[in-house]
Design a protein around this motif. Structure first.
Motif, PDB file in Angstrom:
ATOM      1  N   LEU A 238      -9.367   1.769  -8.595  1.00 50.86           N
ATOM      2  CA  LEU A 238      -9.892   2.743  -7.656  1.00 50.86           C
ATOM      3  C   LEU A 238     -10.392   4.231  -8.066  1.00 50.86           C
ATOM      4  O   LEU A 238     -10.800   4.816  -7.413  1.00 50.86           O
ATOM      5  N   GLY A 289      -5.800   5.942  -6.832  1.00 54.28           N
ATOM      6  CA  GLY A 289      -6.870   6.292  -6.059  1.00 54.28           C
ATOM      7  C   GLY A 289      -6.267   6.937  -4.648  1.00 54.28           C
ATOM      8  O   GLY A 289      -5.323   6.732  -4.014  1.00 54.28           O
ATOM      9  N   GLY A 290      -7.380   8.022  -4.251  1.00 55.49           N
ATOM     10  CA  GLY A 290      -6.945   8.546  -2.761  1.00 55.49           C
ATOM     11  C   GLY A 290      -5.478   9.570  -2.925  1.00 55.49           C
ATOM     12  O   GLY A 290      -5.322  10.170  -3.793  1.00 55.49           O
ATOM     13  N   ILE A 294      -0.373   6.810   0.711  1.00 53.85           N
ATOM     14  CA  ILE A 294      -1.376   6.389   1.709  1.00 53.85           C
ATOM     15  C   ILE A 294      -1.729   4.874   1.211  1.00 53.85           C
ATOM     16  O   ILE A 294      -2.568   4.657   0.345  1.00 53.85           O
ATOM     17  N   GLY A 296      -0.825   3.284  -0.939  1.00 57.24           N
ATOM     18  CA  GLY A 296      -0.730   3.315  -2.248  1.00 57.24           C
ATOM     19  C   GLY A 296       0.513   2.870  -3.283  1.00 57.24           C
ATOM     20  O   GLY A 296       0.452   2.756  -4.398  1.00 57.24           O
ATOM     21  N   THR A 319      -7.294  11.269   0.661  1.00 57.89           N
ATOM     22  CA  THR A 319      -7.368  10.049   0.968  1.00 57.89           C
ATOM     23  C   THR A 319      -8.703   9.531   1.411  1.00 57.89           C
ATOM     24  O   THR A 319      -9.609  10.280   2.026  1.00 57.89           O
ATOM     25  N   PHE A 369      -9.797   2.024   9.253  1.00 56.09           N
ATOM     26  CA  PHE A 369      -9.260   0.829   8.506  1.00 56.09           C
ATOM     27  C   PHE A 369      -9.537   1.001   7.127  1.00 56.09           C
ATOM     28  O   PHE A 369     -10.527   1.323   6.469  1.00 56.09           O
ATOM     29  N   TYR A 370      -8.351   0.874   6.317  1.00 56.35           N
ATOM     30  CA  TYR A 370      -8.458   0.831   4.755  1.00 56.35           C
ATOM     31  C   TYR A 370      -8.447  -0.736   4.643  1.00 56.35           C
ATOM     32  O   TYR A 370      -7.809  -1.627   5.259  1.00 56.35           O
ATOM     33  N   GLU A 398     -19.305   2.952   2.402  1.00 54.99           N
ATOM     34  CA  GLU A 398     -19.125   2.110   1.185  1.00 54.99           C
ATOM     35  C   GLU A 398     -18.836   3.395   0.000  1.00 54.99           C
ATOM     36  O   GLU A 398     -19.897   4.143  -0.084  1.00 54.99           O
ATOM     37  N   ASN A 399     -18.017   3.107  -0.889  1.00 53.19           N
ATOM     38  CA  ASN A 399     -18.127   4.028  -2.272  1.00 53.19           C
ATOM     39  C   ASN A 399     -18.216   5.507  -1.846  1.00 53.19           C
ATOM     40  O   ASN A 399     -18.899   6.346  -2.352  1.00 53.19           O
ATOM     41  N   ALA A 400     -17.400   5.514  -0.790  1.00 52.54           N
ATOM     42  CA  ALA A 400     -17.367   7.143  -0.156  1.00 52.54           C
ATOM     43  C   ALA A 400     -17.236   8.098  -1.344  1.00 52.54           C
ATOM     44  O   ALA A 400     -16.432   7.867  -2.139  1.00 52.54           O
ATOM     45  N   PRO A 427     -15.515  -0.734  -2.404  1.00 55.53           N
ATOM     46  CA  PRO A 427     -14.418  -0.075  -1.364  1.00 55.53           C
ATOM     47  C   PRO A 427     -15.093   0.476  -0.221  1.00 55.53           C
ATOM     48  O   PRO A 427     -16.103   1.314  -0.282  1.00 55.53           O
ATOM     49  N   SER A 428     -14.629   0.146   0.937  1.00 56.54           N
ATOM     50  CA  SER A 428     -15.109   0.587   2.081  1.00 56.54           C
ATOM     51  C   SER A 428     -13.903   0.997   3.201  1.00 56.54           C
ATOM     52  O   SER A 428     -13.003   0.333   3.270  1.00 56.54           O
TER      53      SER A 428
HETATM   54  N1  SAH Z   1      -4.282   5.342  -1.608  1.00 49.69           N
HETATM   55  C1  SAH Z   1      -5.539   4.996  -1.241  1.00 49.69           C
HETATM   56  C2  SAH Z   1      -6.037   3.900  -0.541  1.00 49.69           C
HETATM   57  C3  SAH Z   1      -5.760   2.563  -1.409  1.00 49.69           C
HETATM   58  S1  SAH Z   1      -6.161   1.160  -0.467  1.00 49.69           S
HETATM   59  C4  SAH Z   1      -6.190   6.349  -0.471  1.00 49.69           C
HETATM   60  O1  SAH Z   1      -5.366   7.091   0.055  1.00 49.69           O
HETATM   61  O2  SAH Z   1      -7.327   6.531  -0.256  1.00 49.69           O
HETATM   62  C5  SAH Z   1      -7.538   0.770  -1.031  1.00 49.69           C
HETATM   63  C6  SAH Z   1      -8.761   1.026   0.264  1.00 49.69           C
HETATM   64  O3  SAH Z   1      -9.050   2.250   0.276  1.00 49.69           O
HETATM   65  C7  SAH Z   1      -9.864   0.354   0.055  1.00 49.69           C
HETATM   66  O4  SAH Z   1      -9.778  -1.128   0.452  1.00 49.69           O
HETATM   67  C8  SAH Z   1     -11.043   1.035   0.888  1.00 49.69           C
HETATM   68  O5  SAH Z   1     -10.420   0.663   2.055  1.00 49.69           O
HETATM   69  C9  SAH Z   1     -10.222   2.334   0.606  1.00 49.69           C
HETATM   70  N2  SAH Z   1     -11.082   3.326  -0.302  1.00 49.69           N
HETATM   71  C10 SAH Z   1     -10.576   3.735  -1.373  1.00 49.69           C
HETATM   72  N3  SAH Z   1     -11.529   4.436  -2.032  1.00 49.69           N
HETATM   73  C11 SAH Z   1     -12.779   4.398  -1.342  1.00 49.69           C
HETATM   74  C12 SAH Z   1     -14.068   4.827  -1.521  1.00 49.69           C
HETATM   75  N4  SAH Z   1     -14.313   5.412  -2.576  1.00 49.69           N
HETATM   76  N5  SAH Z   1     -14.891   4.666  -0.230  1.00 49.69           N
HETATM   77  C13 SAH Z   1     -14.331   3.874   0.663  1.00 49.69           C
HETATM   78  N6  SAH Z   1     -13.169   3.494   0.977  1.00 49.69           N
HETATM   79  C14 SAH Z   1     -12.212   3.527  -0.135  1.00 49.69           C
END
Ligand code: SAH
Length: 456
Positions: A238, A289-290, A294, A296, A319, A369-370, A398-400, A427-428
């Protein structure tokens, strides 16, 4: 070199500033910060200097400058808006071999002020020798971001340790000192203790760092600073690869992306890998990622390391919920409409999503929702089945924060079908609640492309 940079000890020396306006006030501020006694000569004072006079921080001669005003000064500054006066000050000072600065006039100055990055006792001075002050200021601003705010505290700490070492008749090699400088300040003590145990091999540190949702500009300064120090960077799928460009060129980059089905075994491998690297004395940045805390598994990774005695720090990241909301223009709270925000996993554990659906179907809140794309039909269906109004607005991002970002707006009844029809696969993040109605048409949050796609 047109100028030799020297650091001037001004504590308890007399300095003269000619001029009483805001330009003079800026210089006075610097001189006071350096511990000087400041005498201001000017027929009138502006607000800032008047306040300093009232606070007894400066002495003041309420009259025009005369030539013998400079006799006992260590440094003279001319900051009037009268070129002739500035010139007279400069000539008088130079005739007496006294250092003089005429603000914004290198020609009349024997000393010039650099742009300063103050992490006392670390002071970085940047100057273009008066040729391009704007460039120097820009450089200063850039350097600011590279130097941790706590650098000064850390330098003082190292200073104290050097004294202690000297007193104890012990020495660290240059290599060892360098090693210490590479450590995040909060870990200095432990590393230092390690350095003193000569026969124990030195372990590296591990930083679990949030890489944000995608846009590489969304990482924190702290993440950037650590990336620039790391020997090894381990990253997930991610994590936007562009973020790896911030790392040192010679840093080793290890991909540790996980496949859904093998999640748990891979997690242990990641723990082992971090452990091996740190034990080999490598400094590791583990990019996630993020935000690492969270959804993670950041907590587990830390526990696995601290259990083995490896120092570990965590750096938060933006996040996905926050990135998605901002870049889609959806405020997550709204007065009188949504009093709380819940980050929920839409991932099935043991066959179903185990949350208290009654509670989540209540109005007055925002749900994010993740990992919910796969189970979107179940999520929306259950919310409605437990009482959430079927026309409650919902959006999928999506792909935020990336150029490929897409925002799909619907309701809890329609969103899942829309996602299928529009072939969402990236990723959404799904946002459910009345706040979605207040989606703002803001611009410029993402790259042009993302903004275009998301607002069309
Ligand atoms: N630790 C990360 C989350 C990991 S779980 C955080 O804090 O963001 C993975 C989920 O995060 C994905 O299934 C999606 O729901 C979300 N996610 C991560 N990157 C994303 C993105 N660029 N756009 C949309 N959703 C995202």
């Amino acid at each position: 070199m047109d100028y030799l940079p020297l650091y001037h000890k001004l504590t308890h020396t007399n300095c003269v500033v000619v001029g009483g306006g805001s330009v003079a006030a800026r210089k006075v501020k610097l001189l006071l910060a350096a511990g000087a006694f400041v005498k201001v000569i000017a027929p009138e004072l502006g607000d800032e200097l008047r306040a300093r006079l009232a606070a007894a921080e400066i002495t003041y001669m309420p009259r025009p400058y005369v030539d013998d005003d400079l006799s006992d000064a260590h440094l003279i500054i001319a900051a009037t808006n009268d070129e002739a006066v500035n010139r007279r000050v400069s000539e008088a000072a130079r005739a007496s071999r006294l250092p003089v600065n005429v603000v914004d006039n290198a020609e009349l100055s024997s000393v010039i002020f650099p742009s300063i990055i103050d992490r006392n006792p670390v002071i970085v001075a940047v100057s273009s020798s008066g040729k391009a002050p704007t460039l120097a200021r820009l450089l200063r601003a850039r350097l600011e971001t590279f130097l941790p705010k706590r650098l000064g505290e850390f330098a003082s700490y190292v200073g104290r340790k050097r004294e202690e070492m000297k007193a104890a008749g012990r020495k660290l090699s240059r290599d060892q000192w360098e090693r210490l400088v590479d450590v995040p300040p909060e870990q200095a003590e432990v590393t230092f203790a390690g350095l003193l145990q000569e026969d124990v091999p030195l372990t590296g540190w591990v930083a679990i760092v949030g890489a944000g949702p995608g846009d590489p500009d969304l990482i924190t300064l702290r993440a950037l600073q650590l990336l620039q120090r790391a020997d090894v960077v381990m990253y997930d799928n991610l994590v936007n690869r562009e973020i790896l460009d911030y790392a040192r060129r010679d840093a080793e980059q290890i991909y540790v992306g996980k496949k859904r089905a093998f999640a748990s075994t891979r997690q242990e491998e990641i723990h082992d890998l971090m452990l091996v690297q740190a034990r080999a004395g490598k400094n590791v940045v583990r990019l996630k990622g993020g935000d690492p805390f969270i959804f993670g598994r950041g907590g587990e990774e830390i526990a696995s390391l601290t259990d083995e005695g490896i120092q570990c720090i965590v750096v938060p990241g933006i996040t996905a919920a926050l990135g998605a909301a901002s870049y889609a223009g959806i405020p997550l709270t709204w007065r009188n409409l949504s009093q709380s925000v819940r980050f929920v996993t839409g991932h099935r554990a043991r066959g179903s999503i185990e949350i208290d659906w009654n509670d989540f179907a209540k109005p007055g809140q925002t749900l994010v929702f993740y990992m919910g794309l796969f189970n979107l039909p179940e999520i929306c269906g259950r919310l409605v089945a437990h009482g959430l109004a079927a026309n409650t607005p919902a959006a999928l991002v999506e792909n935020a924060t990336l150029p490929t970002q897409r925002v799909i707006e619907g309701t809890v009844s329609t969103l899942s079908e829309l996602a299928t029809r529009l072939a969402v696969t990236g990723p959404s993040t799904v946002i459910v609640g009345e706040v979605v109605r207040h989606r703002q048409k803001v611009k410029g949050s993402s790259s042009g492309e993302a903004a275009r796609q998301s607002w069309q």
